[in-house]
Structure formats: structure tokens, C-alpha cells
Write a protein that holds these residues in place. Structure first.
Motif, PDB file in Angstrom:
ATOM      1  N   GLU A 695       0.800  -1.221   0.000  1.00  0.00           N
ATOM      2  CA  GLU A 695       0.000   0.000   0.000  1.00  0.00           C
ATOM      3  C   GLU A 695       0.828   1.263   0.000  1.00  0.00           C
ATOM      4  OE1 GLU A 695      -2.714  -0.228   3.221  1.00  0.00           O
ATOM      5  OE2 GLU A 695      -3.846  -1.911   2.369  1.00  0.00           O
ATOM      6  N   GLN A 696       2.143   1.149   0.176  1.00  0.00           N
ATOM      7  CA  GLN A 696       3.011   2.316   0.126  1.00  0.00           C
ATOM      8  C   GLN A 696       4.363   1.915  -0.446  1.00  0.00           C
ATOM      9  OE1 GLN A 696       1.470   2.042   3.547  1.00  0.00           O
ATOM     10  NE2 GLN A 696       2.646   0.147   3.596  1.00  0.00           N
ATOM     11  N   SER A 697       5.136   2.933  -0.802  1.00  0.00           N
ATOM     12  CA  SER A 697       6.441   2.657  -1.414  1.00  0.00           C
ATOM     13  C   SER A 697       7.397   3.776  -1.062  1.00  0.00           C
ATOM     14  CB  SER A 697       6.302   2.535  -2.936  1.00  0.00           C
ATOM     15  OG  SER A 697       5.828   3.757  -3.486  1.00  0.00           O
ATOM     16  N   ILE A 698       8.678   3.526  -1.281  1.00  0.00           N
ATOM     17  CA  ILE A 698       9.696   4.557  -1.105  1.00  0.00           C
ATOM     18  C   ILE A 698      10.388   4.790  -2.445  1.00  0.00           C
ATOM     19  CG2 ILE A 698      10.118   4.262   1.371  1.00  0.00           C
ATOM     20  CD1 ILE A 698      12.466   2.419   0.674  1.00  0.00           C
ATOM     21  N   PRO A 699      10.557   6.053  -2.812  1.00  0.00           N
ATOM     22  CA  PRO A 699      11.325   6.360  -4.026  1.00  0.00           C
ATOM     23  C   PRO A 699      12.799   6.480  -3.644  1.00  0.00           C
ATOM     24  CG  PRO A 699      10.314   8.352  -3.187  1.00  0.00           C
ATOM     25  CD  PRO A 699       9.937   7.246  -2.227  1.00  0.00           C
ATOM     26  N   ILE A 700      13.652   5.739  -4.311  1.00  0.00           N
ATOM     27  CA  ILE A 700      15.066   5.749  -3.939  1.00  0.00           C
ATOM     28  C   ILE A 700      15.943   5.979  -5.159  1.00  0.00           C
ATOM     29  CG2 ILE A 700      14.658   4.171  -2.006  1.00  0.00           C
ATOM     30  CD1 ILE A 700      15.995   1.956  -3.714  1.00  0.00           C
ATOM     31  N   THR A 701      17.145   6.466  -4.878  1.00  0.00           N
ATOM     32  CA  THR A 701      18.207   6.476  -5.879  1.00  0.00           C
ATOM     33  C   THR A 701      18.902   5.130  -5.803  1.00  0.00           C
ATOM     34  OG1 THR A 701      18.532   8.861  -5.715  1.00  0.00           O
ATOM     35  CG2 THR A 701      20.373   7.553  -6.572  1.00  0.00           C
ATOM     36  N   LEU A 702      18.982   4.453  -6.953  1.00  0.00           N
ATOM     37  CA  LEU A 702      19.574   3.115  -6.996  1.00  0.00           C
ATOM     38  C   LEU A 702      20.746   3.132  -7.973  1.00  0.00           C
ATOM     39  CD1 LEU A 702      19.375   0.200  -5.984  1.00  0.00           C
ATOM     40  CD2 LEU A 702      17.802  -0.289  -7.867  1.00  0.00           C
ATOM     41  N   PRO A 703      21.953   3.378  -7.450  1.00  0.00           N
ATOM     42  CA  PRO A 703      23.118   3.442  -8.340  1.00  0.00           C
ATOM     43  C   PRO A 703      23.388   2.095  -9.001  1.00  0.00           C
ATOM     44  CG  PRO A 703      23.603   4.319  -6.152  1.00  0.00           C
ATOM     45  CD  PRO A 703      22.301   3.600  -6.050  1.00  0.00           C
ATOM     46  N   GLY A 704      24.167   2.132 -10.074  1.00  0.00           N
ATOM     47  CA  GLY A 704      24.586   0.891 -10.712  1.00  0.00           C
ATOM     48  C   GLY A 704      25.530   0.103  -9.819  1.00  0.00           C
ATOM     49  N   HIS A 705      25.486  -1.207  -9.955  1.00  0.00           N
ATOM     50  CA  HIS A 705      26.335  -2.108  -9.167  1.00  0.00           C
ATOM     51  C   HIS A 705      26.282  -1.751  -7.682  1.00  0.00           C
ATOM     52  CE1 HIS A 705      27.968  -4.089 -12.653  1.00  0.00           C
ATOM     53  NE2 HIS A 705      28.380  -2.957 -13.170  1.00  0.00           N
ATOM     54  N   SER A 706      25.076  -1.801  -7.146  1.00  0.00           N
ATOM     55  CA  SER A 706      24.935  -1.455  -5.728  1.00  0.00           C
ATOM     56  C   SER A 706      23.827  -2.276  -5.094  1.00  0.00           C
ATOM     57  CB  SER A 706      24.618   0.038  -5.567  1.00  0.00           C
ATOM     58  OG  SER A 706      23.309   0.327  -6.046  1.00  0.00           O
ATOM     59  N   VAL A 707      23.963  -2.461  -3.787  1.00  0.00           N
ATOM     60  CA  VAL A 707      22.899  -3.022  -2.965  1.00  0.00           C
ATOM     61  C   VAL A 707      22.636  -2.026  -1.852  1.00  0.00           C
ATOM     62  CG1 VAL A 707      22.157  -4.915  -1.480  1.00  0.00           C
ATOM     63  CG2 VAL A 707      23.532  -5.404  -3.504  1.00  0.00           C
ATOM     64  N   MET A 708      21.374  -1.627  -1.721  1.00  0.00           N
ATOM     65  CA  MET A 708      20.969  -0.656  -0.708  1.00  0.00           C
ATOM     66  C   MET A 708      20.166  -1.371   0.370  1.00  0.00           C
ATOM     67  SD  MET A 708      22.143   1.830  -2.594  1.00  0.00           S
ATOM     68  CE  MET A 708      21.623   3.364  -1.864  1.00  0.00           C
ATOM     69  N   VAL A 709      20.423  -1.037   1.621  1.00  0.00           N
ATOM     70  CA  VAL A 709      19.716  -1.644   2.746  1.00  0.00           C
ATOM     71  C   VAL A 709      19.075  -0.532   3.559  1.00  0.00           C
ATOM     72  CG1 VAL A 709      19.883  -3.145   4.757  1.00  0.00           C
ATOM     73  CG2 VAL A 709      21.413  -3.513   2.808  1.00  0.00           C
ATOM     74  N   PHE A 710      17.746  -0.644   3.735  1.00  0.00           N
ATOM     75  CA  PHE A 710      16.975   0.346   4.482  1.00  0.00           C
ATOM     76  C   PHE A 710      16.337  -0.326   5.685  1.00  0.00           C
ATOM     77  CE2 PHE A 710      17.065   1.620   0.062  1.00  0.00           C
ATOM     78  CZ  PHE A 710      17.338   2.976   0.112  1.00  0.00           C
ATOM     79  N   LYS A 711      16.307   0.414   6.795  1.00  0.00           N
ATOM     80  CA  LYS A 711      15.660  -0.094   8.009  1.00  0.00           C
ATOM     81  C   LYS A 711      14.498   0.821   8.358  1.00  0.00           C
ATOM     82  CE  LYS A 711      16.411  -1.131  12.895  1.00  0.00           C
ATOM     83  NZ  LYS A 711      15.321  -0.234  13.378  1.00  0.00           N
ATOM     84  N   TYR A 712      13.364   0.211   8.678  1.00  0.00           N
ATOM     85  CA  TYR A 712      12.190   1.006   9.036  1.00  0.00           C
ATOM     86  C   TYR A 712      12.392   1.632  10.414  1.00  0.00           C
ATOM     87  CZ  TYR A 712       7.372   2.287  10.069  1.00  0.00           C
ATOM     88  OH  TYR A 712       6.238   2.991  10.399  1.00  0.00           O
ATOM     89  N   GLU A 713      12.217   2.960  10.480  1.00  0.00           N
ATOM     90  CA  GLU A 713      12.437   3.699  11.730  1.00  0.00           C
ATOM     91  C   GLU A 713      11.145   4.135  12.398  1.00  0.00           C
ATOM     92  OE1 GLU A 713      16.016   4.878  12.932  1.00  0.00           O
ATOM     93  OE2 GLU A 713      15.763   2.850  12.126  1.00  0.00           O
ATOM     94  N   GLY A 714      10.010   4.013  11.725  1.00  0.00           N
ATOM     95  CA  GLY A 714       8.739   4.434  12.302  1.00  0.00           C
ATOM     96  C   GLY A 714       8.161   5.623  11.555  1.00  0.00           C
ATOM     97  N   LYS A 715       7.083   6.125  12.087  1.00  0.00           N
ATOM     98  CA  LYS A 715       6.370   7.249  11.445  1.00  0.00           C
ATOM     99  C   LYS A 715       7.231   8.512  11.415  1.00  0.00           C
ATOM    100  CE  LYS A 715       2.439   4.991  10.959  1.00  0.00           C
ATOM    101  NZ  LYS A 715       1.831   4.690   9.650  1.00  0.00           N
TER     102      LYS A 715
END
Length: 715
Positions: A695-715
Motif C-alpha cells: 500500500e506504500q512505497s519509497i522512491p530511492i536512488t539506486l546506483p549501478g552495481h549497488s545493494v541498498m539496505v533500508f531499516k524502518y524507523e517508524g512514522k
């Protein structure tokens, strides 16, 4: 030899025999009365015999000899001492249930009936004669023949005056009447090749200082705790150029390795086999001393110091243990007593086709007891925290690496090695019973079911299994050029289909960086520039550390060593002056830090509820994949997004389960790791609207040859 009551007409007499090849006279001396009894020399070789007049009961005595030079010697006779093994010892051993038989067989320094010496015992049921030989008797097998203990197959002898540091072997006249000179299967210490003599040793003087660690380990549940293992070969981790380029010894290794492991955040070290082995090029996997740390880096107490030091700094110690096979060296186990004692007689069962070695006869009680005792000895004597059992697949199957007609089915007509399976179940149960918190790991590459299931559920009872399939597929995927990866996308995702069939540890081991396979960094398919390959390697490690399962990485791989591993050299530590390599090292350090800091990751390593795909295959044409790591609370949630092509993407949208702020905790493309630096300024906030089925999404910058890790911090 010794004193014997002999039946004669009219009663019993006491007869004495002694073999003293350099003596002109030989007397028996009563220890209590100092009375002497002269024996008669029967032959020029030195056999003496005589009747002790007026005596019918055996007494304590010494032997007094005089040689042609008039020199007089007086010493205890080994044959005046009773056997050091009891009937219970031999009964349990023959049953296969003397779990700590290493405390009885082998060579043990002791005070016996007030006399200091060494008790020797060896299993050689088909031998016609067994003698202890060494410098103390001129390596003459006639001097100290051992006594057979009934039908047990065990021979024993207590040699007074023999102490620590004495070199010895066993001389056997085998069932085939040939003379063999063998090292002690249960020896605690060995001299270097080519002589390979066993050495009498005693480790009881070492004072351990790791009591807190052992108590803590007994309460630990490694299934839910962070476990990040640094695998290494002790002889090639680091060398001393100013001293002939020799490897570090055990004690030097203690401080150097501990400092590095703590800096890098690993929880355990795993040593490639440190049991004694004659050939450096076997890397330790062709063992001849199953109870002895190799002499190459110091004495057994020095190895104890290394383990102790690591424990005092809260680092666990695992060793590779090799019960799958043993080499054919004439001085060791092969045809030990003139028969195939430890191995199968039929080469279809007893010979390992891949390595030219011999396979243990796991159905023989005493052989199984030998191996179980070896496993327990490493945990008992050396405080080892776990055993990584080598080549389990080759133990499980009778047709392993064999063509039709080259193997014999089991009693039920199947291909499973029933004796080996029973042995593995038993040794796993016993290690866990005697050493709570110890870990048993299986290097097992097949689909054999229940490797990590408890034995009470008919599993093998291992704690962890190396995830060989995941390793192979993931490396294969990254070896493709980025433009071709979309055609191999399933290699990246297939592992999740069987991820929860066992408790896995994800591994990139020494086997992946030898024999022309290239180093980890050179395997990467992202062009020829080292910086691009380094970016790919950072992607791989980030993907690995966030993937469910415990972690294991071979030395040098953590900084992207460019050459293959060499057992006779040193790691390329000088590469750390270059950012492509230092950046990989810093990333591995930070991945270990996250794995430690956020407990939910390790807690759900083997929980199916702890993983969920965001979009496994929807972006296969772009070689992008994403998943969640989940915990008990929303704030335990991580989103992992991987881009395995060089295409930079702005405003790439990722569906997430919770609205609010998602903190960027790892960006494999960050400047600090040698990347080009683009990222998400610390995180991203969700937008409403369905995406990736959420029901929701995050718009991110996704560089080439990369793995991004995000942690949910709350509202």
C-alpha cells in the motif's frame, strides 16, 4: 618377560626373564630386601632367564646389569607393573562406547605405583608382536615388546623413566609377517617429516583462563545469535618476511588474529585442519595425527594458548575435522597391523577415488570409537567450540564419485553408507552431550534430507550445513557480464526455494579461490577494471550478509585479494593501500556490525517468517531484485534492494509494508567503500499508493552495481 608363576612337578616356581642385549650379567633385585637373583644368559643376543629360589609370589623388583666395560646399571623392569587399562576399558572400547578412550590409548605420562614413566597402549588385534621403540632402546623392537590384553586387540606396556619429549613409534610384526614401524594413532604430538615419530607429551600443566567463555557458551543458542565466521589457513594468513618468511606460530597468532577479528566484527574463527599431517600441500586434509595439533606452529600448549586467548576476547574457535578419509602413508593408519584395520579391505568400500586416500570402516566399533574420541578430545583438551566436518557427502553415499560396478550397495540394496550415517548421528549427539553450546557444521553438498534435523527425528544432528547450492548459484550469477545477467536471474533467487529445508550457513570458502578458479574479486563479471569488479564484490557481500543464514568468509576474500590463495605464501595485505580493496574490507566490517547490532537479523536466520520477497523477478530484465528481512516488530524490518547492472536509476520505487521513514543503513556504493557515492541522503519516506503489491512505497536512488539496505524507523 618379567616374573611368571610356572606350574612344575611338585608345585609352582617363580621364573624371571629379561632381554638385555648389551649385558654380560643380569640380576633381579628385590626392592624391599635388596636381595639379588642372578639370571642365566641363554644366548648371545641377550636373553636371560632364571628361577627365583624360594619364591612363589610376584614381588616388586628392579633389574641390575653389567656390561663388558664393567659398567653397572640398575632400573625398573617394565614387566613388573600391572596393565594400566582395566577390563572395563577394553570392554567399552571393543563395544565402541569408550568415548574418552584417548585418555587410555596412546602414551600417557603418569606416576604408577610410585614410579614415574609413560603408559603406552595401542590397538592392533592381528599383530603377532608389538613393541615400543625409540631413542631410549635404540629403536630395537626386541627390547620392549608389549603385552596383549586378552582378546581385546589392545597391547600395552608401562615404561618407567620415559617422560615428556621422548620420541617413539610402535614396531609391529603384522598378520602378514612383515615388519612395520608405525606412529601412534592416539599420539598428542609429532615430530616433523620425514621421520614423523610420535612424541610423549603431557598437557595437564596448562592453566586455562576461559572459564567465563565456556559458561557463556553452554547457555548460548547460536541458532538465534549472530554467527559470522572467519575461515583461515594458519600457515598462510600472515608471514614474517624478516625471519625467512616463516608463518606466525600459535602464540604470535593469538594477539595478531584476535585484534584483526575484533576489528572486523567476526564472532568465530574457523581453522582449516590443524591436526597433524605430513604434507603441507594437503592443507591439513590428509590427517595422520587425529589427536595432535600440528607441530608446525608450536607445541600443544601453544595451541591451547591461542584458543584460550581468542576465548578471553569472546571469539569462538571452530576447526575443520576430517573423519571422511586418511592417507596411505606407510607410517600411519594404513594396514596398521598387517590387515585393513581402520579401512575397508575391499577398495570399492575402502578407497577414496578423488583423493587417493582410504575410507574409514565406520561399521567397526573400535574405528568408530577412535573417531568419536578424536572429536571429543579436541573439545575436551583444547576447548574447541565446534567442528566443521569435512566431506560429509562422500561419507553418506557408497557410490560417491564412483561409476557403476565400482561400489557395493548396502544390506538393503541402497547407496547410503549406513555405518557412516550412524557414526555421524552418534558423534553429533555426543559432542552436544558433553559440550553444551558446541557447534557441529556439515560441509555437505547433496540433497540428503535432514542433515540439520535432530537425531531423535532421524536427522543427522548437525547444527548447521554449508549452503553450497546458494554459493555456487550466486557466484555463477555474478560471474556473468552485467548485460547477460537478466538471462540468469533465477541463479540469484532459486536458493530461497530450499532455504528453509535445513539450517544453513552461507559460505564462500577456500575451495572457491584455488585450482584456477580465480579469487573472489576476479570472478566478478563486471568488466576488466578492478573498481567495477570491487563494486560487484561489494554487492555480493551485502546480498550475502542480508540473506538469511549464518555467515562464513575465507581469509583474504574480506578485502578482495586479487590472486588465488596459496598455502605456502601470505595474504596480499599490501593491497589494502588501494581503495578498491580497503573499501571491500570496510564494508565487510560494517556488515558484521549491522548483523551484530540489529539482533532480529540473526534471530530469524532460520525462521521462514523472517524473509519475504518484495519483488524477486519483476525487474529481471534490469537485473534488480529486492526482499525484506522481518522481525517481531515493524522496526525490525529491513528492505534490501539490489541492482546488478551499471545502469543508474533515479526515483526507483520499492513497495514496503510500513509507512514512515526508512533509514539507509548500508549503501555498497558509498564513497567510504570506494563507490561513486550517490545514495539517498540517509533514507527515504514512504508515499501512499500501491506498488509491488503493497500500500506504500519509497522512491530511492539506486546506483549501478549497488545493494541498498533500508531499516524502518517508524512514522
Amino acid at each position: 618377560m618379567g616374573l611368571h608363576c610356572v606350574e612344575v612337578i611338585g608345585g609352582e616356581v617363580l621364573v624371571a626373564r629379561s632381554f638385555q642385549p648389551n649385558a654380560t650379567t643380569c640380576d633381579i633385585v628385590d626392592v624391599k630386601t635388596d636381595e639379588r637373583f642372578r639370571l642365566k644368559k641363554l644366548c648371545r643376543e641377550g636373553m636371560f632367564e632364571g628361577v627365583i629360589p624360594g619364591r612363589t609370589e610376584i614381588f616388586n623388583y628392579r633389574i641390575r646389569t653389567e656390561n663388558a666395560n664393567g659398567e653397572v646399571f640398575q632400573f625398573w623392569d617394565p614387566y613388573c607393573f600391572l596393565p594400566s587399562l582395566t577390563e572395563d576399558d577394553t570392554y567399552l572400547f571393543n563395544q565402541g562406547n569408550h568415548h574418552h578412550v584417548y585418555e587410555k590409548l596412546g602414551a600417557h605420562v603418569k606416576h604408577y605405583e610410585g614410579v614415574m614413566g609413560t603408559a603406552f597402549a595401542v590397538w592392533a588385534p592381528s599383530a603377532k608382536r608389538v613393541s615400543v621403540v625409540g631413542e631410549f632402546n635404540g629403536w630395537d623392537g626386541r627390547r620392549c615388546p608389549m603385552r596383549r590384553l586378552g582378546s581385546s586387540g589392545v597391547w600395552e606396556l608401562f615404561l618407567p623413566g620415559i617422560g615428556v619429549g621422548t620420541k617413539y613409534k610402535y614396531e609391529l610384526i603384522g598378520a602378514d609377517n612383515s615388519l612395520r614401524l608405525k606412529s601412534d594413532p592416539y599420539a598428542s604430538y609429532f615430530e616433523s617429516p620425514p621421520h614423523n615419530a610420535s612424541i610423549v607429551w603431557d598437557t595437564s600443566d596448562y592453566k586455562w583462563s576461559d572459564g567465563d567463555w565456556i559458561k557463556q557458551r553452554a547457555k548460548a543458542n547460536w541458532e538465534t545469535r549472530p554467527m559470522s565466521v572467519y575461515e583461515l589457513h594458519l600457515g598462510s594468513w600472515k608471514r614474517v618476511p624478516e625471519d625467512g618468511n616463516r608463518p606466525l606460530n600459535y602464540r604470535e597468532m593469538a594477539s595478531e588474529l584476535t585484534r584483526y577479528v575484533l576489528e572486523m566484527g567476526f564472532t568465530h574463527v574457523e581453522f582449516m585442519p590443524l591436526a597433524e599431517h605430513p604434507f603441507d600441500g594437503s592443507w591439513g586434509y590428509q590427517v595422520t595425527g587425529f589427536f595432535a595439533p600440528t607441530h608446525r606452529y608450536g607445541a600443544p600448549q601453544d595451541f591451547m594458548y591461542l584458543v584460550d586467548y581468542l576465548h578471553q576476547h569472546n571469539i569462538g574457535v571452530i576447526i575443520d575435522w576430517v573423519p571422511a578419509h586418511f592417507p596411505k602413508d606407510a607410517f600411519a593408519l594404513a594396514e596398521f597391523d598387517g590387515t585393513c584395520l581402520y579401512e575397508h579391505e575391499d577398495p570399492r568400500l575402502g578407497e577414496h577415488m578423488d583423493w587417493g586416500t582410504l575410507i574409514f570402516n565406520y561399521s567397526r566399533h573400535e574405528v568408530r570409537n577412535f573417531l568419536i574420541s578424536s572429536a571429543l578430545a579436541w573439545c575436551d583438551k583444547f576447548h574447541i567450540d565446534g567442528l566443521r566436518v569435512d566431506a560429509v557427502a562422500s561419507m553418506l553415499y557408497l557410490d560417491y564419485s564412483r561409476e557403476e560396478g565400482e561400489w557395493i550397495p548396502n544390506e538393503y540394496g541402497g547407496r547410503e553408507n549406513i555405518g557412516a550415517i550412524d557414526f555421524l548421528r552418534q558423534v553429533n549427539d555426543l559432542v552436544h552431550q558433553y559440550h553444551p553450546g558446541a557447534i557441529m557444521l556439515a560441509e555437505e553438498s547433496t540433497s540428503f534430507g535432514g542433515v540439520t534435523k535432530p537425531t531423535k527425528e532421524w536427522g543427522l544432528g548437525f547444527d548447521l550445513k554449508w549452503n553450497m547450492g546458494w554459493m555456487h548459484d550466486t557466484l555463477q550469477y555474478l560471474s556473468h557480464e552485467p548485460v547477460h545477467r537478466k538471462f540468469h536471474h533465477s541463479e540469484l533467487t532459486f536458493g530461497m526455494l530450499y532455504q528453509n529445508s535445513e539450517r544453513f550457513i552461507t559460505v564462500f570458502s577456500h575451495d572457491e579461490v584455488v585450482h584456477g578458479k580465480g579469487s573472489m574479486i576476479t570472478k566478478m563479471g563486471a568488466g576488466y577494471e578492478m573498481s567495477k569488479k570491487a563494486a560487484d564484490l561489494r554487492c555480493l557481500y551485502t546480498w550475502m550478509w542480508l540473506w538469511p543464514g549464518k555467515k562464513c568468509l575465507f581469509m583474504g576474500c574480506e578485502f578482495g585479494q586479487s590472486s588465488e590463495w596459496r598455502y605456502d605464501g601470505s595474504l596480499q595485505w599490501d593491497l589494502l593501500q588501494y581503495m578498491d580493496h580497503q573499501g571491500v574490507q570496510l564494508l565487510v566490517r560494517d556488515l558484521n556490525g549491522i548483523y551484530h547490532h540489529y539482533e532480529s537479523l540473526a534471530r530469524h536466520d532460520h525462521d521462514p517468517k523472517g524473509f519475504e520477497w518484495i519483488n524477486a523477478d519483476g525487474y529481471w530484465e534490469n537485473s534488480i531484485s529486492s526482499f525484506l528481512r522481518l522481525g517481531e516488530k515493524p522496526t525490525d524490518t529491513f528492505a534490501v534492494v539490489a541492482n546488478f547492472t551499471p545502469v543508474h536509476r533515479e526515483e526507483f520505487r520499492v513497495g514496503v509494508p510500513f509507512s514512515g521513514h526508512w533509514k539507509e543503513v548500508i549503501n555498497s556504493n558509498a564513497n567510504v567503500y570506494g563507490g561513486e557515492g550517490s545514495g539517498n541522503g540517509g533514507g527515504a519516506k514512504t508515499d501512499p499508493g500501491e506498488w509491488d503489491g503493497r500500500e506504500q512505497s519509497i522512491p530511492i536512488t539506486l546506483p549501478g552495481h549497488s545493494v541498498m539496505v533500508f531499516k524502518y524507523e517508524g512514522k
